[in-house]
Write a protein that holds these residues in place. Structure first.
Motif, short mmCIF file in Angstrom:
data_model
loop_
_atom_site.label_atom_id
_atom_site.label_comp_id
_atom_site.label_asym_id
_atom_site.label_seq_id
_atom_site.Cartn_x
_atom_site.Cartn_y
_atom_site.Cartn_z
N ASP A 116 0.83 -1.21 0.00
CA ASP A 116 0.00 0.00 0.00
C ASP A 116 0.86 1.26 0.00
O ASP A 116 1.71 1.44 0.88
CB ASP A 116 -0.92 0.01 1.22
N ASP A 117 0.64 2.14 -0.99
CA ASP A 117 1.49 3.32 -1.13
C ASP A 117 1.43 4.23 0.09
O ASP A 117 2.46 4.75 0.55
CB ASP A 117 1.08 4.12 -2.38
N GLY A 118 0.22 4.45 0.62
CA GLY A 118 0.10 5.35 1.76
C GLY A 118 0.75 4.80 3.00
O GLY A 118 1.47 5.52 3.72
N GLU A 119 0.53 3.52 3.28
CA GLU A 119 1.15 2.89 4.44
C GLU A 119 2.66 2.86 4.29
O GLU A 119 3.40 3.13 5.26
CB GLU A 119 0.61 1.48 4.62
N ARG A 120 3.13 2.55 3.10
CA ARG A 120 4.57 2.51 2.86
C ARG A 120 5.19 3.88 3.07
O ARG A 120 6.26 4.01 3.69
CB ARG A 120 4.86 1.99 1.46
N ALA A 121 4.56 4.92 2.58
CA ALA A 121 5.08 6.28 2.72
C ALA A 121 5.14 6.69 4.20
O ALA A 121 6.10 7.34 4.63
CB ALA A 121 4.23 7.27 1.93
N ALA A 122 4.14 6.29 4.98
CA ALA A 122 4.14 6.63 6.40
C ALA A 122 5.28 5.92 7.12
O ALA A 122 5.95 6.51 7.98
CB ALA A 122 2.79 6.25 7.02
N LEU A 123 5.53 4.66 6.77
CA LEU A 123 6.64 3.93 7.38
C LEU A 123 7.98 4.56 7.01
O LEU A 123 8.87 4.71 7.85
CB LEU A 123 6.60 2.47 6.94
N GLU A 124 8.13 4.92 5.75
CA GLU A 124 9.37 5.56 5.31
C GLU A 124 9.58 6.89 6.02
O GLU A 124 10.71 7.25 6.37
CB GLU A 124 9.34 5.75 3.80
N ALA A 125 8.51 7.62 6.26
CA ALA A 125 8.62 8.89 6.99
C ALA A 125 9.09 8.65 8.42
O ALA A 125 9.90 9.44 8.96
CB ALA A 125 7.28 9.63 6.98
N ASP A 126 8.62 7.57 9.04
CA ASP A 126 9.08 7.24 10.39
C ASP A 126 10.56 6.88 10.39
O ASP A 126 11.30 7.25 11.31
CB ASP A 126 8.28 6.07 10.95
N VAL A 127 11.02 6.19 9.37
CA VAL A 127 12.45 5.83 9.27
C VAL A 127 13.29 7.10 9.19
O VAL A 127 14.30 7.25 9.90
CB VAL A 127 12.71 4.93 8.05
N VAL A 128 12.88 8.02 8.34
CA VAL A 128 13.63 9.28 8.20
C VAL A 128 13.60 10.08 9.49
O VAL A 128 14.62 10.66 9.91
CB VAL A 128 13.08 10.10 7.02
N ALA A 129 12.45 10.09 10.17
CA ALA A 129 12.35 10.81 11.45
C ALA A 129 13.30 10.22 12.48
O ALA A 129 13.97 10.96 13.22
CB ALA A 129 10.91 10.77 11.95
N LEU A 130 13.38 8.89 12.53
CA LEU A 130 14.33 8.25 13.45
C LEU A 130 15.77 8.58 13.08
O LEU A 130 16.59 8.89 13.95
CB LEU A 130 14.11 6.74 13.44
N TRP A 131 16.09 8.51 11.80
CA TRP A 131 17.44 8.86 11.35
C TRP A 131 17.81 10.28 11.77
O TRP A 131 18.88 10.51 12.35
CB TRP A 131 17.53 8.72 9.83
#
Length: 383
Positions: A116-131
């Motif tokens: 799912d594009d929306g779910e994937r984008a939200a997960l990627e945003a969390d990864v960047v926020a953690l980084w």
């Protein structure tokens, strides 16, 4: 009530054995929300919220999903990722930079598996926020540009924090095309090589833990070797420079030579929990699982017979000594129906200790079982 007759054929393949290991986690440690997994078996031992253990549960569930294609394992990975945040008061962040990087690495894999594009984008945003959180608050010039272990000790630098940073940076660089991530990964590994990687490739744990510049040479841990191996493989994948594989191979071979006994990793420095009567687990229980995860990346890129041999001999020992009959184990109070049925069909439960050459002690933390899961998933892929 119907019963299921155990089918020995289900555990004759390494894929079937990996299934048993995955189901054993839920059978032995399953707990009602929000706990999700008890920390120990048979005593729950739930005083500590083990954020980083749960990050590895996400990875283990994704291993099962990648092997089987069964969406139930992807759903389990999602549920575990959400549980970390729920139990962390809705926050991604804690005080330990290595913890947050383990979570980010798991979330990035989860994003890659999410259609799912929306779910994937939200997960990627969390990864960047953690980084960004980790780099902003943890990177400093003490002992040279590198990442601290935790917020309360900015002067303590170690492999457990800098290794995952390098792996994540290289992966983000490949995924996004942003060279800044790769630059950070390269700088991180350069620091490791200057301070903690020896001429033979052996990787020390850290320096400055008690102030000053002393290196903790007495802590000879498998997971430090695995992290450096993983960082080197990911840098090879990001740059195409085969010299990184040479470095990874050197450290992998050294770790087998220095840390394995008769084809099995039996000790972790002076912190083997099996040395405490009737217990196994704690953070040390997870260490060798990290080695297997990242040694497997090296084997995907290059044949290293001694590493392949260690995977085989150690998982042979694990399977020989870590099994108990399914009807001889008390399930956890939150054991899932799928786990109960899975081990019933197999007829066995995997319940190892930290030393895979002998049966488990009385009390075992699920960190120890996660290492076994990771090793068996690697064996299933390599079988």
């Amino acid at each position: 009530m119907t019963t299921t007759t155990p089918d020995p054929a289900r555990v004759q393949t390494w894929a079937g054995r990996a299934d048993v290991a995955q189901h054993s986690v839920d059978l032995l440690y399953g707990a009602a929300p929000p706990q999700l997994l008890h920390n120990g078996h048979p005593e729950p031992a739930d005083t500590t919220f083990n954020y980083w253990w749960l990050a590895h549960v996400v990875d283990c569930r994704l291993d099962a999903y990648a092997r089987t294609g069964d969406d139930a394992w992807l759903d389990a990975a999602r549920a575990t990722a959400a549980n970390i945040r729920e139990r962390n008061d809705g926050s991604l962040f804690n005080d330990y930079f290595d913890d947050m990087l383990w979570y980010a690495l798991a979330l990035l894999r989860l994003a890659e598996a999410t259609p799912d594009d929306g779910e994937r984008a939200a997960l990627e945003a969390d990864v960047v926020a953690l980084w960004e959180h980790v780099v902003t608050l943890g990177w400093n010039d003490v002992h040279g540009p590198s990442l601290s272990w935790r917020k309360q000790q900015p002067d303590y630098k170690n492999t457990p924090a800098n290794g995952p940073l390098a792996i994540l940076g290289a992966r983000l660089a490949r995924r996004t095309g942003d060279g800044a991530y790769l630059d950070r990964a390269l700088a991180t590994v350069a620091w490791l090589e200057e301070h903690l990687v020896g001429p033979d490739g052996f990787v020390e744990d850290g320096l400055g833990r008690e102030g000053g510049t002393d290196v903790d040479t007495h802590w000879r841990f498998t997971y430090n070797q695995g992290l450096y191996v993983g960082a080197c493989v990911e840098l090879y994948r990001a740059t195409g420079d085969a010299g990184w594989l040479d470095r990874a191979e050197r450290t992998a071979l050294t770790s087998v030579r220095e840390l394995a006994t008769d084809g099995v990793f039996r000790r972790e420095g002076d912190l083997v929990d099996d040395d405490v009567p009737d217990t196994a687990g704690g953070d040390v229980g997870l260490f060798k699982g990290v080695w297997y995860r990242y040694a497997a990346l090296l084997l995907e890129e290059r044949a290293v017979p001694a590493v392949e041999d260690l995977v085989r001999t150690s998982t042979d020992a694990l399977w020989a000594h870590g099994l108990v009959p399914h009807d001889g184990v008390r399930p956890a109070d939150g054991a899932s129906a799928a786990a109960v049925e899975g081990v019933r069909q197999a007829g066995v439960v995997l319940r190892p200790g930290d030393d895979w050459t002998r049966p488990a002690p009385t009390q075992v933390g699920y960190s120890t079982l996660l290492s076994a899961v990771m090793a068996l998933e690697v064996r299933a892929r390599r079988a």
